[in-house]
Design an enzyme around this catalytic site. Structure first.
Site, PDB file in Angstrom:
ATOM      1  N   CYS A 141     -31.253  18.730 -54.888  1.00 12.61           N
ATOM      2  CA  CYS A 141     -30.005  18.801 -54.107  1.00 12.61           C
ATOM      3  C   CYS A 141     -29.106  20.005 -54.376  1.00 12.61           C
ATOM      4  O   CYS A 141     -28.863  20.808 -53.482  1.00 12.61           O
ATOM      5  CB  CYS A 141     -29.192  17.536 -54.335  1.00 12.61           C
ATOM      6  SG  CYS A 141     -29.982  16.056 -53.694  1.00 12.61           S
ATOM      7  N   ASP A 187     -32.047  18.546 -47.072  1.00 13.86           N
ATOM      8  CA  ASP A 187     -31.854  19.399 -48.252  1.00 13.86           C
ATOM      9  C   ASP A 187     -33.112  19.594 -49.088  1.00 13.86           C
ATOM     10  O   ASP A 187     -33.229  20.556 -49.837  1.00 13.86           O
ATOM     11  CB  ASP A 187     -30.719  18.874 -49.136  1.00 13.86           C
ATOM     12  CG  ASP A 187     -31.082  17.589 -49.872  1.00 13.86           C
ATOM     13  OD1 ASP A 187     -31.966  16.846 -49.395  1.00 13.86           O
ATOM     14  OD2 ASP A 187     -30.468  17.318 -50.925  1.00 13.86           O
ATOM     15  N   ASN A 188     -34.049  18.637 -48.984  1.00 15.27           N
ATOM     16  CA  ASN A 188     -35.333  18.759 -49.706  1.00 15.27           C
ATOM     17  C   ASN A 188     -36.236  17.653 -49.195  1.00 15.27           C
ATOM     18  O   ASN A 188     -35.814  16.790 -48.413  1.00 15.27           O
ATOM     19  CB  ASN A 188     -35.146  18.669 -51.229  1.00 15.27           C
ATOM     20  CG  ASN A 188     -34.334  17.488 -51.696  1.00 15.27           C
ATOM     21  OD1 ASN A 188     -33.186  17.642 -52.147  1.00 15.27           O
ATOM     22  ND2 ASN A 188     -34.884  16.288 -51.582  1.00 15.27           N
ATOM     23  N   LYS A 227     -40.202  15.500 -53.171  1.00 20.28           N
ATOM     24  CA  LYS A 227     -38.954  16.000 -53.742  1.00 20.28           C
ATOM     25  C   LYS A 227     -39.151  16.369 -55.216  1.00 20.28           C
ATOM     26  O   LYS A 227     -39.778  15.617 -55.965  1.00 20.28           O
ATOM     27  CB  LYS A 227     -37.887  14.912 -53.631  1.00 20.28           C
ATOM     28  CG  LYS A 227     -36.598  15.211 -54.353  1.00 20.28           C
ATOM     29  CD  LYS A 227     -35.622  14.052 -54.279  1.00 20.28           C
ATOM     30  CE  LYS A 227     -34.342  14.388 -55.034  1.00 20.28           C
ATOM     31  NZ  LYS A 227     -33.354  13.299 -54.956  1.00 20.28           N
ATOM     32  N   ARG A 237     -28.403  23.023 -51.642  1.00 19.36           N
ATOM     33  CA  ARG A 237     -27.168  23.055 -50.846  1.00 19.36           C
ATOM     34  C   ARG A 237     -26.393  24.358 -51.039  1.00 19.36           C
ATOM     35  O   ARG A 237     -25.848  24.923 -50.088  1.00 19.36           O
ATOM     36  CB  ARG A 237     -26.308  21.843 -51.200  1.00 19.36           C
ATOM     37  CG  ARG A 237     -26.892  20.583 -50.593  1.00 19.36           C
ATOM     38  CD  ARG A 237     -26.494  19.322 -51.317  1.00 19.36           C
ATOM     39  NE  ARG A 237     -27.365  18.245 -50.870  1.00 19.36           N
ATOM     40  CZ  ARG A 237     -27.106  17.447 -49.835  1.00 19.36           C
ATOM     41  NH1 ARG A 237     -25.975  17.592 -49.160  1.00 19.36           N
ATOM     42  NH2 ARG A 237     -27.957  16.526 -49.467  1.00 19.36           N
ATOM     43  N   HIS A 282     -21.989  18.409 -53.673  1.00 18.91           N
ATOM     44  CA  HIS A 282     -22.915  18.636 -54.788  1.00 18.91           C
ATOM     45  C   HIS A 282     -23.044  20.095 -55.217  1.00 18.91           C
ATOM     46  O   HIS A 282     -24.109  20.531 -55.668  1.00 18.91           O
ATOM     47  CB  HIS A 282     -24.301  18.046 -54.496  1.00 18.91           C
ATOM     48  CG  HIS A 282     -24.912  17.434 -55.727  1.00 18.91           C
ATOM     49  ND1 HIS A 282     -26.133  16.805 -55.753  1.00 18.91           N
ATOM     50  CD2 HIS A 282     -24.427  17.371 -57.002  1.00 18.91           C
ATOM     51  CE1 HIS A 282     -26.389  16.382 -56.984  1.00 18.91           C
ATOM     52  NE2 HIS A 282     -25.370  16.708 -57.753  1.00 18.91           N
ATOM     53  N   HIS A 285     -31.075   9.374 -49.441  1.00 15.37           N
ATOM     54  CA  HIS A 285     -31.119   9.362 -50.904  1.00 15.37           C
ATOM     55  C   HIS A 285     -30.978   7.915 -51.395  1.00 15.37           C
ATOM     56  O   HIS A 285     -30.251   7.122 -50.809  1.00 15.37           O
ATOM     57  CB  HIS A 285     -29.962  10.218 -51.426  1.00 15.37           C
ATOM     58  CG  HIS A 285     -30.093  10.649 -52.857  1.00 15.37           C
ATOM     59  ND1 HIS A 285     -29.963   9.760 -53.906  1.00 15.37           N
ATOM     60  CD2 HIS A 285     -30.336  11.858 -53.415  1.00 15.37           C
ATOM     61  CE1 HIS A 285     -30.111  10.427 -55.050  1.00 15.37           C
ATOM     62  NE2 HIS A 285     -30.349  11.698 -54.778  1.00 15.37           N
ATOM     63  N   LYS A 287     -21.880  14.780 -48.389  1.00 22.62           N
ATOM     64  CA  LYS A 287     -22.256  15.145 -49.765  1.00 22.62           C
ATOM     65  C   LYS A 287     -22.134  16.649 -50.025  1.00 22.62           C
ATOM     66  O   LYS A 287     -22.754  17.451 -49.339  1.00 22.62           O
ATOM     67  CB  LYS A 287     -23.697  14.701 -50.024  1.00 22.62           C
ATOM     68  CG  LYS A 287     -24.224  15.081 -51.401  1.00 22.62           C
ATOM     69  CD  LYS A 287     -25.620  14.547 -51.593  1.00 22.62           C
ATOM     70  CE  LYS A 287     -26.220  14.989 -52.909  1.00 22.62           C
ATOM     71  NZ  LYS A 287     -27.572  14.427 -53.104  1.00 22.62           N
ATOM     72  N   ASP A 338     -30.145  14.059 -46.675  1.00 22.52           N
ATOM     73  CA  ASP A 338     -30.469  14.067 -48.098  1.00 22.52           C
ATOM     74  C   ASP A 338     -31.841  13.431 -48.314  1.00 22.52           C
ATOM     75  O   ASP A 338     -32.023  12.237 -48.077  1.00 22.52           O
ATOM     76  CB  ASP A 338     -29.401  13.290 -48.870  1.00 22.52           C
ATOM     77  CG  ASP A 338     -29.390  13.655 -50.344  1.00 22.52           C
ATOM     78  OD1 ASP A 338     -30.319  14.353 -50.795  1.00 22.52           O
ATOM     79  OD2 ASP A 338     -28.456  13.235 -51.054  1.00 22.52           O
ATOM     80  N   ASP A 339     -32.796  14.244 -48.722  1.00 21.80           N
ATOM     81  CA  ASP A 339     -34.139  13.757 -49.067  1.00 21.80           C
ATOM     82  C   ASP A 339     -34.916  13.244 -47.853  1.00 21.80           C
ATOM     83  O   ASP A 339     -35.841  12.430 -48.010  1.00 21.80           O
ATOM     84  CB  ASP A 339     -34.102  12.649 -50.139  1.00 21.80           C
ATOM     85  CG  ASP A 339     -33.490  13.094 -51.453  1.00 21.80           C
ATOM     86  OD1 ASP A 339     -33.052  14.258 -51.548  1.00 21.80           O
ATOM     87  OD2 ASP A 339     -33.445  12.266 -52.386  1.00 21.80           O
ATOM     88  N   SER A 361     -24.289  13.031 -55.637  1.00 21.48           N
ATOM     89  CA  SER A 361     -25.255  12.071 -55.096  1.00 21.48           C
ATOM     90  C   SER A 361     -24.729  10.635 -55.165  1.00 21.48           C
ATOM     91  O   SER A 361     -23.965  10.268 -56.055  1.00 21.48           O
ATOM     92  CB  SER A 361     -26.577  12.155 -55.865  1.00 21.48           C
ATOM     93  OG  SER A 361     -27.137  13.433 -55.730  1.00 21.48           O
TER      94      SER A 361
HETATM   95 MG    MG Z   1     -31.569  15.775 -51.773  1.00 18.87          MG
END
Ligand code: MG
Length: 469
Positions: A57, A259-260, A287, A61, A117, A207, A115, A17-18, A140
């Site tokens: 996110c 994811d990003n 992001k 996803r 989401h 994240h 996660k 995540d991130d 998140s």
């Molecule tokens: Mg993310």
């Protein structure tokens, strides 16, 4: 050596995540120690030009799992919000196929950890999308109860930890959650079951807010951020070790990505004033943006004996292509009922074939902001404003010199690509409705999975870091 799974490969998909483009040693980080991931990259193929389909996110996803650009499946925005929030009556409908749905249909056992989401109402949970079991946070880790939340987010209910569809804990200790995720993954990998498997591990790291163990922090040269990256590296090592012990490494495809992009090295948008500690270098942006740093992410595919070792692949690749690629490798087919955007790139992984992907569209919510081909990227908008610029990504991945005036043919060619994308997937900024867009899933009378109760014995009543983002 066992060949559990038979001729069909097992699949382990690890999504962070991130995590930014420049956050791993094998992508140039000098701040974070990632020996396991660096070795994983050396054992297989590392992609330098790999895109998630959104810089945030939920859309990213859903796109990863369905092979569809977010606007195609109604995931561009969520009643105007950029991601899903607790208790929203929106999510991925069961009419959309996911990687797990297809693999499950051809006999894979499936598990998701971490996660999700893509909708927190029961109709939308992983167990309704092809996963036999689920353990993790449905959204998140900054969507629980925290001290000093921004006023627009002070209503958030206690953070729920789910087992399948049941809330088993509220406000879990986030510093121990990655270990618990790994335990759940190990139970799944070690299960006495001859069927091939698909494991989707979606980390809560990196994240915000970032809670890490004392040991991870002590080993970090980059504060809590480096410790969280270190925990991701450690978790990967534990899973690879288990696959080795089980004799399954050569029959298992391991995919690692994010994811990003990272928020970068500035202070978070809400919360503390200290640096986040992330890096998208050498890319521009972060992001949430359609500069390269928002959507271009680390990506590694390791499959010893089938994907050649030590390959650095500079071709254009996308998360959208994982779905049809994994389906092909598993001997499954995606049904043709709904069109998807992804294409099978298995020959690129196994035979070094050139990518069949010629373009990529950068959407921010439901508005098209840029398109690229093998060489050039044309920006057309930022937010609701028109923004024109052309960059040669082959020599300028940091998007520093606008060369639009020098390359009218490239501008015209990519403008035509943008028009074609808009016709199919829409462009909210220009009031264009896409001809191929399908609706998001909706339920009536949605409600959050938890409600704050001052008498409940929470492990952590209020997360003491104010960071969000
Ligand atoms: Mg993310």
């Amino acid at each position: 050596m066992t060949t559990r799974g038979g001729s069909r490969p097992n699949i382990v998909l690890i999504n962070c995540d991130d995590l930014g483009y420049g956050d791993l040693g094998c992508y140039g980080s000098t701040k974070n120690a990632t020996p396991v991931l660096d070795a994983l990259a050396a054992s297989g193929m590392r992609f330098t030009t790999f895109y998630m389909a959104s810089p945030v996110c939920s859309p990213s996803r859903a796109a990863l799992l369905t092979g569809c650009y977010p606007p195609r499946i109604g995931f561009g925005s969520f009643d105007g919000l950029p991601v899903l929030f607790p208790g929203q009556g929106l999510g991925l409908p069961d009419t959309e196929e996911t990687i797990a749905t297809v693999l499950s249909r051809v006999g894979y056992r499936t598990q998701m950890v971490g996660k999700w989401h893509c909708g927190d109402q029961p109709d939308f949970l992983p167990t309704r999308h092809g996963f036999d079991h689920y353990f993790g946070l449905p959204y998140s880790n900054d969507m629980g109860r925290q001290v000093n939340p921004p006023s627009i987010l002070d209503w958030l209910p206690p953070l729920p930890l789910l087992s399948d569809e049941v809330v088993v804990e509220q406000q879990p200790n986030q510093a121990s959650l990655t270990e618990r995720y790994v335990e759940e993954c190990l139970r799944f990998l070690r299960a006495d079951d001859e069927r091939p498997f698909f494991l989707y591990l979606a980390h809560l790291y990196v994240h915000l807010p970032i809670y890490v163990t004392v040991e991870a922090l002590a080993a970090s040269r980059n504060g809590p951020y480096g410790a969280a990256v270190g925990a991701i590296d450690w978790a990967t090592g534990v899973l690879l070790d288990a696959l080795d012990e089980l004799g399954l490494r050569e029959n298992t495809i391991v995919i690692f990505t994010s994811d990003n992009g990272s928020l970068g090295d500035a202070a978070p948008p809400w919360g503390s004033t200290t640096s986040v500690g992330g890096s998208n270098l050498p890319l521009r942006g972060a992001k949430g943006s359609t500069w390269e740093g928002g959507l271009r992410v680390p990506a590694i595919v390791s499959w010893p004996g089938t994907v050649p070792r030590g390959v650095v692949n500079d071709d254009l690749h996308r998360s959208l292509d994982l779905f049809p690629t994994l389906a092909t490798l598993a001997g499954a087919t995606c049904t043709d009922e709904f069109a998807i955007d992804g294409v099978d790139v298995s020959a690129c992984w196994t035979n070094g074939a050139p990518t069949p992907v010629s373009t990529f569209a950068y959407y921010r919510q439901n508005s098209l902001e840029a398109v690229r081909d093998a060489q050039f990227k044309l920006h057309v908008a930022k937010g609701n404003e028109r923004f024109d610029a052309l960059y040669d990504l082959s020599v300028d991945p940091g998007e520093t010199v606008d060369i639009a005036l020098d390359h009218p043919a490239a501008v015209a060619s990519l403008a035509a690509v943008a028009d074609e994308v808009r016709r199919r997937l829409g462009d909210e900024r220009l009031d264009i409705v896409g001809s191929e867009c399908r609706p998001i899933g909706r339920v009536l009378n949605p409600k959050p999975l938890t409600a704050y109760d001052p008498d409940h014995p929470y492990v952590v009543a209020e997360y003491d870091l104010p960071d969000k983002g």
